[in-house]
Design a protein around this motif. Structure first.
Motif, mmCIF file in Angstrom:
data_model
loop_
_atom_site.group_PDB
_atom_site.id
_atom_site.type_symbol
_atom_site.label_atom_id
_atom_site.label_comp_id
_atom_site.label_asym_id
_atom_site.label_seq_id
_atom_site.Cartn_x
_atom_site.Cartn_y
_atom_site.Cartn_z
ATOM 1 N N UNK A 1 0.839 -1.203 0.000
ATOM 2 C CA UNK A 1 0.000 0.000 0.000
ATOM 3 C C UNK A 1 0.871 1.248 0.000
ATOM 4 N N UNK A 2 1.899 1.286 0.842
ATOM 5 C CA UNK A 2 2.785 2.442 0.909
ATOM 6 C C UNK A 2 3.426 2.715 -0.447
ATOM 7 N N UNK A 3 3.874 1.677 -1.118
ATOM 8 C CA UNK A 3 4.514 1.811 -2.432
ATOM 9 C C UNK A 3 3.515 2.342 -3.464
ATOM 10 N N UNK A 4 2.343 1.743 -3.505
ATOM 11 C CA UNK A 4 1.348 2.157 -4.490
ATOM 12 C C UNK A 4 0.881 3.592 -4.289
ATOM 13 N N UNK A 5 0.637 3.979 -3.043
ATOM 14 C CA UNK A 5 0.191 5.352 -2.770
ATOM 15 C C UNK A 5 1.300 6.355 -3.123
ATOM 16 N N UNK A 6 2.531 6.024 -2.798
ATOM 17 C CA UNK A 6 3.660 6.906 -3.136
ATOM 18 C C UNK A 6 3.774 7.085 -4.651
ATOM 19 N N UNK A 7 3.639 6.004 -5.393
ATOM 20 C CA UNK A 7 3.714 6.093 -6.853
ATOM 21 C C UNK A 7 2.530 6.861 -7.441
ATOM 22 N N UNK A 8 1.373 6.687 -6.871
ATOM 23 C CA UNK A 8 0.175 7.405 -7.328
ATOM 24 C C UNK A 8 0.344 8.901 -7.095
ATOM 25 N N UNK A 9 0.824 9.265 -5.923
ATOM 26 C CA UNK A 9 1.066 10.677 -5.623
ATOM 27 C C UNK A 9 2.142 11.239 -6.554
ATOM 28 N N UNK A 10 3.213 10.498 -6.756
ATOM 29 C CA UNK A 10 4.293 10.956 -7.636
ATOM 30 C C UNK A 10 3.777 11.183 -9.050
ATOM 31 N N UNK B 1 15.255 -4.964 1.872
ATOM 32 C CA UNK B 1 15.033 -6.267 1.232
ATOM 33 C C UNK B 1 13.540 -6.584 1.123
ATOM 34 N N UNK B 2 12.782 -6.230 2.148
ATOM 35 C CA UNK B 2 11.331 -6.447 2.119
ATOM 36 C C UNK B 2 10.682 -5.562 1.065
ATOM 37 N N UNK B 3 11.054 -4.293 1.070
ATOM 38 C CA UNK B 3 10.481 -3.353 0.108
ATOM 39 C C UNK B 3 10.815 -3.775 -1.323
ATOM 40 N N UNK B 4 12.040 -4.197 -1.547
ATOM 41 C CA UNK B 4 12.438 -4.628 -2.887
ATOM 42 C C UNK B 4 11.638 -5.857 -3.317
ATOM 43 N N UNK B 5 11.408 -6.774 -2.397
ATOM 44 C CA UNK B 5 10.605 -7.966 -2.679
ATOM 45 C C UNK B 5 9.163 -7.565 -3.022
ATOM 46 N N UNK B 6 8.617 -6.582 -2.295
ATOM 47 C CA UNK B 6 7.255 -6.108 -2.568
ATOM 48 C C UNK B 6 7.174 -5.449 -3.935
ATOM 49 N N UNK B 7 8.208 -4.686 -4.301
ATOM 50 C CA UNK B 7 8.250 -4.065 -5.628
ATOM 51 C C UNK B 7 8.204 -5.152 -6.696
ATOM 52 N N UNK B 8 8.975 -6.211 -6.502
ATOM 53 C CA UNK B 8 8.999 -7.331 -7.448
ATOM 54 C C UNK B 8 7.615 -7.976 -7.549
ATOM 55 N N UNK B 9 6.924 -8.138 -6.418
ATOM 56 C CA UNK B 9 5.572 -8.713 -6.426
ATOM 57 C C UNK B 9 4.596 -7.810 -7.182
ATOM 58 N N UNK B 10 4.704 -6.503 -6.974
ATOM 59 C CA UNK B 10 3.803 -5.563 -7.647
ATOM 60 C C UNK B 10 4.066 -5.512 -9.149
ATOM 61 N N UNK B 11 5.326 -5.688 -9.548
ATOM 62 C CA UNK B 11 5.650 -5.784 -10.972
ATOM 63 C C UNK B 11 4.991 -7.041 -11.547
ATOM 64 N N UNK B 12 5.141 -8.165 -10.852
ATOM 65 C CA UNK B 12 4.553 -9.430 -11.310
ATOM 66 C C UNK B 12 3.033 -9.350 -11.395
ATOM 67 N N UNK B 13 2.421 -8.549 -10.525
ATOM 68 C CA UNK B 13 0.969 -8.385 -10.528
ATOM 69 C C UNK B 13 0.495 -7.430 -11.621
#
Length: 127
Positions: free
Chosen positions: A36-45, A66-78
């Motif tokens: 959620x934090x990643x998506x909201x930050x990207x939406x605002x940007x 490492x967690x954030x990078x893994x989440x970015x990878x998951x969001x790319x895959x999604x």
């Protein structure tokens, strides 16, 4: 920035601020929601027309790198975000929402706005 876009940007800023307050009060490990934090930050940007790079997005995720990078990878895959090399500096990797990601966040923000008494209306005339 148009009025509705300005309102959406303000709501995103409020959500980011609320997430930070919760993390500071309870500990970020107890209220982790890096996706959620990643998506909201990207939406605002996107609304602010600014670039976001992996390293700054990891900081915005309020999680270990490492967690954030893994989440970015998951969001790319999604199919919600995409990564690509910065054309000016190959050491940097830019991240942005896909068109699907924008649609998902547009819908989410409209629904969240309805719960906050926003002037934004949901399709069909309901909040």
């Amino acid at each position: 920035m148009a009025d509705s876009e300005s309102w959406r940007a303000n709501l995103c800023k409020a959500l980011i601020h609320e997430r930070r307050l919760m993390g500071e009060a309870l500990g970020f490990e107890l209220v982790e929601n890096a996706n959620f934090d990643i998506l909201i930050e990207l939406y605002l940007a996107r609304m602010e027309r600014r670039q976001v790079f992996v390293w700054s997005l990891c900081a915005a995720a309020n999680a270990p790198y490492s967690t954030a990078y893994r989440k970015i990878t998951q969001l790319v895959a999604a199919g919600l975000i995409l990564r690509h090399d910065d054309t000016n500096d190959r050491r940097r990797v830019e991240v942005e929402l896909t068109s699907r990601g924008v649609t998902v966040l547009d819908n989410l923000i409209r629904k969240l706005a309805g719960t906050r008494g926003s002037p934004m209306r949901l399709p069909g005339g309901t909040n």
